[in-house]
Design an enzyme around this catalytic site. Structure first.
Site, short mmCIF file in Angstrom:
data_model
loop_
_atom_site.label_atom_id
_atom_site.label_comp_id
_atom_site.label_asym_id
_atom_site.label_seq_id
_atom_site.Cartn_x
_atom_site.Cartn_y
_atom_site.Cartn_z
N CYS A 126 1.85 28.41 38.65
CA CYS A 126 2.90 27.82 39.49
C CYS A 126 4.21 28.60 39.52
O CYS A 126 4.71 28.94 40.59
CB CYS A 126 3.18 26.39 39.04
SG CYS A 126 1.76 25.32 39.28
N HIS A 173 27.05 28.72 31.58
CA HIS A 173 27.84 28.04 32.63
C HIS A 173 27.79 28.87 33.92
O HIS A 173 27.57 28.34 35.01
CB HIS A 173 29.30 27.88 32.21
CG HIS A 173 29.48 27.04 30.98
ND1 HIS A 173 30.64 27.01 30.25
CD2 HIS A 173 28.63 26.18 30.36
CE1 HIS A 173 30.51 26.18 29.23
NE2 HIS A 173 29.29 25.66 29.28
N GLU A 226 40.45 25.34 31.76
CA GLU A 226 41.75 25.14 32.41
C GLU A 226 41.63 23.99 33.41
O GLU A 226 40.61 23.85 34.08
CB GLU A 226 42.19 26.43 33.11
CG GLU A 226 42.58 27.51 32.10
CD GLU A 226 42.83 28.86 32.74
OE1 GLU A 226 43.18 28.91 33.92
OE2 GLU A 226 42.66 29.86 32.02
N THR A 250 41.68 38.76 25.67
CA THR A 250 40.64 39.79 25.45
C THR A 250 40.05 40.13 26.83
O THR A 250 38.92 39.73 27.14
CB THR A 250 39.54 39.28 24.50
OG1 THR A 250 39.10 37.99 24.92
CG2 THR A 250 40.01 39.21 23.07
N1 LIG Z 1 41.69 30.49 29.46
C1 LIG Z 1 40.66 29.76 29.06
O1 LIG Z 1 40.26 28.79 29.69
C2 LIG Z 1 39.96 30.11 27.78
C3 LIG Z 1 39.08 29.18 27.19
C4 LIG Z 1 38.47 29.50 25.99
C5 LIG Z 1 38.68 30.75 25.40
N2 LIG Z 1 39.51 31.64 26.01
C6 LIG Z 1 39.75 32.93 25.33
O2 LIG Z 1 40.96 32.80 24.60
C7 LIG Z 1 41.69 34.04 24.62
C8 LIG Z 1 43.06 33.81 25.24
O3 LIG Z 1 42.89 33.42 26.59
P1 LIG Z 1 44.13 32.94 27.46
O4 LIG Z 1 43.57 32.58 28.80
O5 LIG Z 1 44.93 31.95 26.70
O6 LIG Z 1 44.95 34.33 27.57
P2 LIG Z 1 46.38 34.57 28.24
O7 LIG Z 1 46.34 35.93 28.84
O8 LIG Z 1 46.78 33.41 29.08
O9 LIG Z 1 47.37 34.58 26.99
C9 LIG Z 1 47.36 35.57 26.01
C10 LIG Z 1 48.76 35.61 25.38
O10 LIG Z 1 48.69 36.49 24.26
C11 LIG Z 1 49.95 37.13 24.17
N3 LIG Z 1 49.90 38.29 23.29
C12 LIG Z 1 49.45 39.55 23.56
N4 LIG Z 1 49.61 40.32 22.46
C13 LIG Z 1 50.13 39.54 21.49
C14 LIG Z 1 50.52 39.77 20.14
N5 LIG Z 1 50.41 40.96 19.56
N6 LIG Z 1 51.04 38.74 19.43
C15 LIG Z 1 51.16 37.53 19.98
N7 LIG Z 1 50.82 37.25 21.25
C16 LIG Z 1 50.30 38.25 22.01
C17 LIG Z 1 50.27 37.45 25.64
O11 LIG Z 1 51.65 37.76 25.83
C18 LIG Z 1 49.83 36.15 26.31
O12 LIG Z 1 50.91 35.24 26.39
C19 LIG Z 1 40.82 35.02 25.39
O13 LIG Z 1 40.02 35.72 24.47
C20 LIG Z 1 39.95 34.13 26.24
O14 LIG Z 1 38.72 34.74 26.57
C21 LIG Z 1 40.17 31.35 27.18
#
Ligand SMILES: NC(=O)c1ccc[n+]([C@@H]2O[C@H](COP(=O)([O-])OP(=O)(O)OC[C@H]3O[C@@H](n4cnc5c(N)ncnc54)[C@H](O)[C@@H]3O)[C@@H](O)[C@H]2O)c1
Length: 441
Positions: free
Chosen positions: A270, A219, A163, A88
């Protein structure tokens, strides 16, 4: 624990979730339109770099607990739960881009047409409050021809992994939040997380979506705060590490729930003074501290929100309950209530003010000086009689916790409006007695 789960989106969240749930005994079907990621998972390799993940996925490959495909229909038909963890990202203007969420919902919805049994869709992607109800469910219903809550369930379950430590974060979440618009069959989702430490919150719609944004904003705020403190320490030749060690050792006021509940603006002798002194010193050092510099403007904006809420009622006779900067003190110095009184007078309101701790005759020293400099005629508006202050008012502004809300309710008339700016809460009787509006609640 043998239920199959399809995971849509094999990025950071999806790949880690796939491996961790497989280790917990689930059969996982990963889905991604990117054939490279699918092929890697099919070959027992991790599509992303994350400590420990490569070994976990290799093990899952050996025992056959993870497969990966590009076909959404096959995945939905062969699983009972679909997790959505697609990206997203931000658009150029900062707006949330829901393209991938919308597409995956269309894919899952279309697949659901052919599905006979109940199916859960669990959103793990970060989405703004209201998205599950206003975007996700309508797309799923339109493309499947089925009804949410009857033929399929939708749940928002934010992910909190970081991550670099994603696997341990997955297995030790601070809490688990499940939000569903329909409670039907929720037990199967509770079972998904029965191993998880921390509290399980089952919340109202939109709360779960908001919690994720609040956590990440907090954060980010903490990192920037720490860095600005570090920067000014460095400029002042003060050891930032020692400062940090000392102030973070206070778990009563500093690293705690204190000051983290929405209420009215801060003030007093303060906080404003010390913030100004620190940011002025930074300016002298040619050091920009935008976060610290913008705390006072943010505080003033909160007072403006109160002014707006009061004026929005459209009545001019206002009773202000509370004048000092917090309950239990007569200190008026930099009280946001004094600022509020000034603003309302400027807007043409007729004010009457009550504060059980404030008697102008007894004010001395800098406290007396502040009121003389800021709002010298306030004495004519101040009364120690709560009844007479409330009696003639059309709007009653509760600006102190030093008021008994049931007693207050007994004094109110149905034509009056209460604006609660400190969250004393809505008195039970108020439904019949008067209209009630809170600032942030
Ligand atoms: N990266 C983090 O540390 C983290 C932590 C918590 C929440 N999030 C949230 O989780 C979500 C995913 O983050 P991410 O870092 O894993 O993203 P990312 O970009 O690493 O992975 C997203 C994946 O979704 C796939 N995708 C796109 N359209 C698709 C579809 N129609 N069907 C199936 N797969 C599809 C893409 O090819 C990609 O591999 C985001 O909303 C992010 O904000 C991320």
């Amino acid at each position: 624990m043998s239920r199959s789960i399809s995971i849509f989106g094999l990025g950071y969240v999806g790949s880690v979730t796939a491996a961790c749930l497989a280790q917990l005994g689930r059969k996982i079907i990963g889905v991604d339109p990117n054939p490279l990621k699918v092929d890697m998972l099919q070959a027992g390799k991790s599509p992303i770099l994350e400590p420990g993940l490569e070994d976990m996925i290799a093990e899952c490959h050996r025992n056959g607990s993870i497969t990966a495909i590009t076909d959404a229909s096959e995945a939905v038909l062969n699983s009972e739960i679909s997790f959505i963890s697609v990206g997203t990202p931000s658009q150029r203007n900062g707006k949330l881009d829901l393209t991938h969420v919308e597409k995956v919902c269309r894919d899952i919805g279309t697949a659901l047409r052919a599905k006979k049994s109940f199916h859960w869709i669990v959103l793990r992607s970060t989405i703004l409050p209201g998205t599950t109800e206003n975007v996700v469910i309508p797309i799923l219903e339109a493309t499947s021809g089925k009804r949410a809550g009857y033929d399929f369930g939708v749940c928002f379950n934010p992910e909190f992994l970081r991550e670099g430590t994603a696997i341990s974060d997955f297995f030790e979440p601070p809490f688990t939040v499940l939000k569903t618009t329909h409670v039907y069959n929720l037990q199967s989702l509770r079972e998904l997380y029965e191993w998880a430490p921390g509290d399980l919150f089952e919340t109202t719609p939109a709360t779960a979506e908001m919690v994720k944004y609040v956590c990440n904003s907090f954060h980010a705020l903490k990192v920037s705060f720490a860095n600005e403190i570090g920067a000014i320490c460095k400029h002042l030749s003060v050891d930032a590490e020692t400062v940090t060690k000392i102030y973070t050792s206070d778990t009563r006021l500093n690293i705690s729930k204190a000051y983290l509940t929405p209420g009215f603006a801060f003030g007093g002798s303060c906080l404003p003074k010390d913030l100004r002194a620190l940011t002025y010193r930074a300016k002298e050092l040619d050091l920009k501290l935008p976060l610290l510099e913008n705390i006072m403007p943010s505080n003033n904006e909160h007072i403006e929100r109160a002014v707006e809420a009061i004026l929005r009622v459209g009545k001019r006779k206002v009773a202000l309950l509370g004048l000092s900067f917090k309950a239990g003190t007569d200190d008026l110095r930099e009280s946001p209530m004094v600022q509020l009184a000034k603003r309302l007078l400027g807007e043409g309101c007729e004010l009457k003010i009550w504060d059980k701790n404030v008697s102008l005759g007894q004010l001395i020293g800098s406290n007396r000086q502040f009121i003389q400099d800021t709002i010298p005629h306030i004495g004519q508006l101040l009364s120690d009689n709560l009844d007479t202050v409330i009696e003639s008012a059309e709007v009653v502004v509760v600006g102190t916790k030093a008021v008994d809300r049931q007693q207050l309710a007994a004094k109110l008339r149905s034509v009056q409006t209460i604006i609660d700016i400190v969250n004393v809460g809505k008195p039970a009787e108020v439904n019949q007695m008067a209209a009630y509006a809170g600032m942030c609640w």
